[in-house]
Design an enzyme around this catalytic site. Sequence first.
Site, PDB file in Angstrom:
ATOM      1  N   ARG A 102      -3.454  -5.642   6.341  1.00 26.36           N
ATOM      2  CA  ARG A 102      -4.565  -6.359   6.994  1.00 26.36           C
ATOM      3  C   ARG A 102      -5.873  -5.564   6.965  1.00 26.36           C
ATOM      4  NH1 ARG A 102      -0.202  -8.528  10.520  1.00 26.36           N
ATOM      5  NH2 ARG A 102      -0.296 -10.788  10.328  1.00 26.36           N
ATOM      6  N   LYS A 123       4.635   2.726  11.701  1.00 31.04           N
ATOM      7  CA  LYS A 123       3.366   2.110  12.110  1.00 31.04           C
ATOM      8  C   LYS A 123       3.637   0.911  13.019  1.00 31.04           C
ATOM      9  CE  LYS A 123      -0.328  -0.655  11.022  1.00 31.04           C
ATOM     10  NZ  LYS A 123      -0.007  -2.058  10.922  1.00 31.04           N
ATOM     11  N   GLY A 135       8.589   1.110   8.565  1.00 28.10           N
ATOM     12  CA  GLY A 135       7.531   2.071   8.866  1.00 28.10           C
ATOM     13  C   GLY A 135       7.354   2.275  10.370  1.00 28.10           C
ATOM     14  N   GLN A 149       8.370  -2.888  16.417  1.00 28.73           N
ATOM     15  CA  GLN A 149       9.235  -3.606  15.468  1.00 28.73           C
ATOM     16  C   GLN A 149      10.432  -2.738  15.070  1.00 28.73           C
ATOM     17  OE1 GLN A 149       7.928  -6.127  11.967  1.00 28.73           O
ATOM     18  NE2 GLN A 149       8.281  -4.221  10.886  1.00 28.73           N
ATOM     19  N   HIS A 160       4.047   1.377   2.215  1.00 25.72           N
ATOM     20  CA  HIS A 160       5.252   0.707   1.689  1.00 25.72           C
ATOM     21  C   HIS A 160       5.897   1.552   0.593  1.00 25.72           C
ATOM     22  CE1 HIS A 160       2.796  -3.020   2.837  1.00 25.72           C
ATOM     23  NE2 HIS A 160       3.902  -3.177   3.530  1.00 25.72           N
ATOM     24  N   HIS A 178       0.865  -1.183   0.000  1.00 21.93           N
ATOM     25  CA  HIS A 178       0.000   0.000   0.000  1.00 21.93           C
ATOM     26  C   HIS A 178       0.891   1.218   0.000  1.00 21.93           C
ATOM     27  CE1 HIS A 178       1.091   0.115   4.196  1.00 21.93           C
ATOM     28  NE2 HIS A 178       0.557  -1.090   4.397  1.00 21.93           N
ATOM     29  N   ASP A 179       0.279   2.393   0.092  1.00 20.66           N
ATOM     30  CA  ASP A 179       1.076   3.605  -0.057  1.00 20.66           C
ATOM     31  C   ASP A 179       2.114   3.786   1.048  1.00 20.66           C
ATOM     32  OD1 ASP A 179       1.427   5.606  -2.055  1.00 20.66           O
ATOM     33  OD2 ASP A 179       1.108   7.021  -0.412  1.00 20.66           O
TER      34      ASP A 179
HETATM   35  O1  PAF Z   1       6.707  -5.274   8.772  1.00 27.89           O
HETATM   36  C1  PAF Z   1       6.683  -6.276   8.029  1.00 27.89           C
HETATM   37  O2  PAF Z   1       6.065  -6.307   6.961  1.00 27.89           O
HETATM   38  C2  PAF Z   1       7.443  -7.532   8.462  1.00 27.89           C
HETATM   39  O3  PAF Z   1       7.367  -7.713   9.838  1.00 27.89           O
HETATM   40  C3  PAF Z   1       8.902  -7.556   7.970  1.00 27.89           C
HETATM   41  C4  PAF Z   1       9.736  -6.459   8.608  1.00 27.89           C
HETATM   42  C5  PAF Z   1       8.959  -7.437   6.461  1.00 27.89           C
HETATM   43  C6  PAF Z   1       9.561  -8.899   8.363  1.00 27.89           C
HETATM   44  O4  PAF Z   1       8.883  -9.976   7.798  1.00 27.89           O
END
Ligand code: PAF
Length: 288
Positions: A192, A154, A152, A158, A42, A39-40
């Site tokens: 999602r 978001k 990101g 992570q 990414h 999506h935008d």
């Molecule tokens: O954020 C994501 O899409 C995933 O957790 C990542 C960093 C690509 C690892 O699979």
Amino acid sequence: MITQQIPHATTVSALRARVRSWRDDRLTVGLVPTMGALHDGHLSLVRLARAQCDRVVTSIFVNPKQFAPGEDLDAYPRTLMEDAEKLTDAKCDLIYLPTPDIMYPTGFSATVALKGPALGLESDIRPHFFDGVATVVAKLFNQVRPDMAFFGEKDYQQLLVIRQLVKDLDFPIEILAGATGRDKDGLALSSRNAYLNADERARAGQLNVILKDLATSLQGGTDRKTAEATAIKACQNAFDSVDYIEARCANTLAVLGDGPIAAPTRVLAAVRLGSTRLIDNMAANPPS
Ligand code: PAF
């Protein structure tokens, strides 16, 4: 064959050959790791990578190690043709598309596990998640060997986990963060979101409103626990269930003391709407 327009590599040796030819020309390389269904949010990371690096690799790999049994691994949207078109438009130079066998051949036995920012919040609900993310991201870093990698905001927890991974394991890679992309009603863009039906989608934007209210309340000097209790109630009214909504230290995600916030803070939430889990976060600065 996914597309004639944009080169892609499915093996580590093909990927490395391409990256080596760039390195021979002294070009810098940026990596945008994704699970596809782009999506935008990414694409803005790809654009950021384009602005910072000479060449951009986007990886697309739905990583089984970050899904627990019973989670949405099989249902996770896979839209490779559309993704390839979007990446062509965004001027990505190479798509890396490893298969599960390439990432995790028979006998694969390593796990990269972190504590620190990986503890609590998402880990309380999805205990397998950050081990899976750290393991696949460490592999992607070793496979691509980029100068920079882009994630990101978001997925704020992570992002901090990956910064810690790079620091702890001495990856010579600079991590850059992209701002969360949002729909008009504030809903954070997520692959999602495709699971939401019309009624759920109409309600989903409330999460951003509740987080904004929480940040504003903290910034106005409200006691942390009081502000969180109001936000929890608002989430309980708006959603089917609440995994968490909390204010944490923005740099470490450590639990905050009682009273008004006194240092840069991040408010983070995860809630459920039907079969969809929504997560989001935003900054809250201490009252001046
Ligand atoms: O954020 C994501 O899409 C995933 O957790 C990542 C960093 C690509 C690892 O699979």
